[in-house]
Design a protein around this motif. Structure first.
Motif, short mmCIF file in Angstrom:
data_model
loop_
_atom_site.label_atom_id
_atom_site.label_comp_id
_atom_site.label_asym_id
_atom_site.label_seq_id
_atom_site.Cartn_x
_atom_site.Cartn_y
_atom_site.Cartn_z
N ARG A 199 0.83 -1.20 0.00
CA ARG A 199 0.00 0.00 0.00
C ARG A 199 0.86 1.26 0.00
O ARG A 199 2.00 1.24 0.42
CB ARG A 199 -0.93 -0.03 1.22
CG ARG A 199 -2.07 -1.02 0.98
CD ARG A 199 -2.60 -1.74 2.19
NE ARG A 199 -1.70 -2.26 3.19
CZ ARG A 199 -1.13 -3.47 3.17
NH1 ARG A 199 -1.31 -4.27 2.16
NH2 ARG A 199 -0.39 -3.88 4.16
N HIS A 240 -2.03 6.61 2.74
CA HIS A 240 -2.69 6.10 3.95
C HIS A 240 -2.40 6.99 5.16
O HIS A 240 -3.25 7.13 6.04
CB HIS A 240 -2.28 4.66 4.22
CG HIS A 240 -2.97 3.68 3.33
ND1 HIS A 240 -4.28 3.32 3.50
CD2 HIS A 240 -2.54 3.01 2.24
CE1 HIS A 240 -4.63 2.45 2.57
NE2 HIS A 240 -3.59 2.26 1.78
N SER A 295 -4.88 9.71 4.98
CA SER A 295 -6.18 9.19 5.40
C SER A 295 -6.27 9.07 6.92
O SER A 295 -7.29 9.43 7.52
CB SER A 295 -6.44 7.81 4.78
OG SER A 295 -6.50 7.90 3.39
N GLY A 296 -5.22 8.58 7.54
CA GLY A 296 -5.19 8.46 9.00
C GLY A 296 -5.26 9.80 9.68
O GLY A 296 -5.96 9.97 10.68
N THR A 354 -0.65 5.76 11.27
CA THR A 354 -1.17 5.01 10.12
C THR A 354 -0.06 4.72 9.11
O THR A 354 0.06 3.60 8.62
CB THR A 354 -2.32 5.78 9.45
OG1 THR A 354 -3.32 6.07 10.44
CG2 THR A 354 -2.94 4.99 8.32
N ILE A 393 1.34 1.02 7.93
CA ILE A 393 1.39 0.61 6.52
C ILE A 393 2.82 0.24 6.13
O ILE A 393 3.06 -0.77 5.46
CB ILE A 393 0.84 1.73 5.60
CG1 ILE A 393 -0.64 1.96 5.88
CG2 ILE A 393 1.09 1.40 4.13
CD1 ILE A 393 -1.53 0.77 5.65
#
Length: 115
Positions: A13, A18, A21-22, A63, A67
């Motif tokens: 990912r 991400h 997003s977190g 996050t 990842i």
């Protein structure tokens, strides 16, 4: 000695995506909680904004760290030390942000007493 430990984690990912997003997810949750505290006169607006931004930053880093660790565990070319390095780097960044926030809060309290 195990230098390579692989776990099937699926497709790698995008760490930065991400992380964003977190940060957004935690920012929304923290913002709602801090807005409630402002409404109940438990926090002033400046403190609520500062706490929300800090929480957002920590959420993004946590996050992105998760990842990165998952990506490393799923890549047979990555060593366990690289995986642990990602974890330590993320944890260190979060620790530094928390310590810095405490220092800033204490500094503001101390400066306020001098006025």
């Amino acid at each position: 000695m195990i230098s390579n430990f692989t776990v099937q984690t699926g497709t790698p990912r995008h760490i930065v995506g991400h992380g964003v997003s977190g940060a957004v997810a935690v920012g929304v949750i923290s913002g709602i909680g801090n807005a409630k505290k402002v409404k109940e006169n438990k926090k002033d607006k400046t403190e609520a904004i500062r706490d929300t931004l800090k929480d957002s930053l920590i959420g993004g880093i946590a996050t992105a760290t998760a990842i990165s660790v998952a990506n490393n565990l799923g890549d047979p070319r990555k060593s366990l030390f690289q995986t642990l390095g990602s974890l330590v780097l993320g944890a260190g960044a979060i620790y530094t942000i928390e310590k810095s926030a405490i220092y800033q809060k204490n500094k503001l309290i101390t400066d306020g007493e001098k006025s």
